[in-house]
Design a protein around this motif. Structure first.
Motif, PDB file in Angstrom:
ATOM      1  N   PHE A  76      24.841 -14.164  50.564  1.00  0.00           N
ATOM      2  CA  PHE A  76      25.118 -13.878  49.155  1.00  0.00           C
ATOM      3  C   PHE A  76      26.254 -14.756  48.638  1.00  0.00           C
ATOM      4  O   PHE A  76      26.159 -15.338  47.556  1.00  0.00           O
ATOM      5  CB  PHE A  76      25.451 -12.385  48.992  1.00  0.00           C
ATOM      6  CG  PHE A  76      25.759 -11.969  47.589  1.00  0.00           C
ATOM      7  CD1 PHE A  76      24.793 -12.033  46.596  1.00  0.00           C
ATOM      8  CD2 PHE A  76      27.014 -11.493  47.256  1.00  0.00           C
ATOM      9  CE1 PHE A  76      25.072 -11.642  45.297  1.00  0.00           C
ATOM     10  CE2 PHE A  76      27.310 -11.101  45.963  1.00  0.00           C
ATOM     11  CZ  PHE A  76      26.338 -11.169  44.986  1.00  0.00           C
ATOM     12  N   GLU A  77      27.331 -14.868  49.419  1.00  0.00           N
ATOM     13  CA  GLU A  77      28.453 -15.699  49.011  1.00  0.00           C
ATOM     14  C   GLU A  77      28.054 -17.165  48.870  1.00  0.00           C
ATOM     15  O   GLU A  77      28.483 -17.844  47.931  1.00  0.00           O
ATOM     16  CB  GLU A  77      29.604 -15.544  50.007  1.00  0.00           C
ATOM     17  CG  GLU A  77      30.266 -14.183  49.931  1.00  0.00           C
ATOM     18  CD  GLU A  77      31.276 -13.941  51.036  1.00  0.00           C
ATOM     19  OE1 GLU A  77      32.191 -13.134  50.805  1.00  0.00           O
ATOM     20  OE2 GLU A  77      31.159 -14.545  52.132  1.00  0.00           O
ATOM     21  N   ALA A  78      27.215 -17.644  49.780  1.00  0.00           N
ATOM     22  CA  ALA A  78      26.757 -19.033  49.702  1.00  0.00           C
ATOM     23  C   ALA A  78      25.902 -19.254  48.448  1.00  0.00           C
ATOM     24  O   ALA A  78      26.054 -20.274  47.760  1.00  0.00           O
ATOM     25  CB  ALA A  78      25.967 -19.399  50.958  1.00  0.00           C
ATOM     26  N   LEU A  79      25.037 -18.309  48.137  1.00  0.00           N
ATOM     27  CA  LEU A  79      24.203 -18.433  46.940  1.00  0.00           C
ATOM     28  C   LEU A  79      25.049 -18.388  45.667  1.00  0.00           C
ATOM     29  O   LEU A  79      24.795 -19.132  44.718  1.00  0.00           O
ATOM     30  CB  LEU A  79      23.136 -17.339  46.923  1.00  0.00           C
ATOM     31  CG  LEU A  79      22.066 -17.465  48.004  1.00  0.00           C
ATOM     32  CD1 LEU A  79      21.234 -16.185  48.081  1.00  0.00           C
ATOM     33  CD2 LEU A  79      21.193 -18.677  47.746  1.00  0.00           C
ATOM     34  N   CYS A  80      26.039 -17.519  45.663  1.00  0.00           N
ATOM     35  CA  CYS A  80      26.946 -17.454  44.508  1.00  0.00           C
ATOM     36  C   CYS A  80      27.679 -18.775  44.327  1.00  0.00           C
ATOM     37  O   CYS A  80      27.825 -19.257  43.203  1.00  0.00           O
ATOM     38  CB  CYS A  80      27.943 -16.311  44.673  1.00  0.00           C
ATOM     39  SG  CYS A  80      27.206 -14.671  44.490  1.00  0.00           S
ATOM     40  N   LYS A  81      28.120 -19.351  45.439  1.00  0.00           N
ATOM     41  CA  LYS A  81      28.834 -20.625  45.367  1.00  0.00           C
ATOM     42  C   LYS A  81      27.944 -21.712  44.765  1.00  0.00           C
ATOM     43  O   LYS A  81      28.390 -22.527  43.967  1.00  0.00           O
ATOM     44  CB  LYS A  81      29.312 -21.031  46.756  1.00  0.00           C
ATOM     45  CG  LYS A  81      30.214 -22.233  46.760  1.00  0.00           C
ATOM     46  CD  LYS A  81      30.776 -22.490  48.147  1.00  0.00           C
ATOM     47  CE  LYS A  81      31.747 -23.660  48.087  1.00  0.00           C
ATOM     48  NZ  LYS A  81      32.401 -23.895  49.368  1.00  0.00           N
ATOM     49  N   GLU A  82      26.660 -21.696  45.126  1.00  0.00           N
ATOM     50  CA  GLU A  82      25.712 -22.666  44.562  1.00  0.00           C
ATOM     51  C   GLU A  82      25.610 -22.527  43.047  1.00  0.00           C
ATOM     52  O   GLU A  82      25.386 -23.501  42.346  1.00  0.00           O
ATOM     53  CB  GLU A  82      24.325 -22.487  45.178  1.00  0.00           C
ATOM     54  CG  GLU A  82      24.200 -22.961  46.595  1.00  0.00           C
ATOM     55  CD  GLU A  82      22.810 -22.746  47.169  1.00  0.00           C
ATOM     56  OE1 GLU A  82      21.868 -22.420  46.397  1.00  0.00           O
ATOM     57  OE2 GLU A  82      22.658 -22.886  48.393  1.00  0.00           O
TER      58      GLU A  82
END
Length: 58
Positions: free
Chosen positions: A20-26
């Motif tokens: 989730f954090e990686a997707l948010c960062k994207e």
């Protein structure tokens, strides 16, 4: 935007949190911003965009 804030604590699987954090960062948003968006969309879908005028009782 709301005048006050309240804390919401939840438990989530560590791998799901990392994804989730990686997707948010994207998307260049914070996880908190995304969760607030999810909650806003859910509330408006269930209660309508004018839900603040007649909020459900707690």
């Amino acid at each position: 935007m709301e005048n006050r804030t309240a804390r919401l604590t939840l438990l989530i699987d560590p791998q799901k949190k990392a994804a989730f954090e990686a997707l948010c960062k994207e998307e260049d948003v914070t996880p908190s911003q995304k969760v607030r968006q999810f909650i806003r969309e859910y509330v408006e879908a269930r209660l309508g965009e004018n839900w603040r005028e007649n909020p459900p009782e707690s």
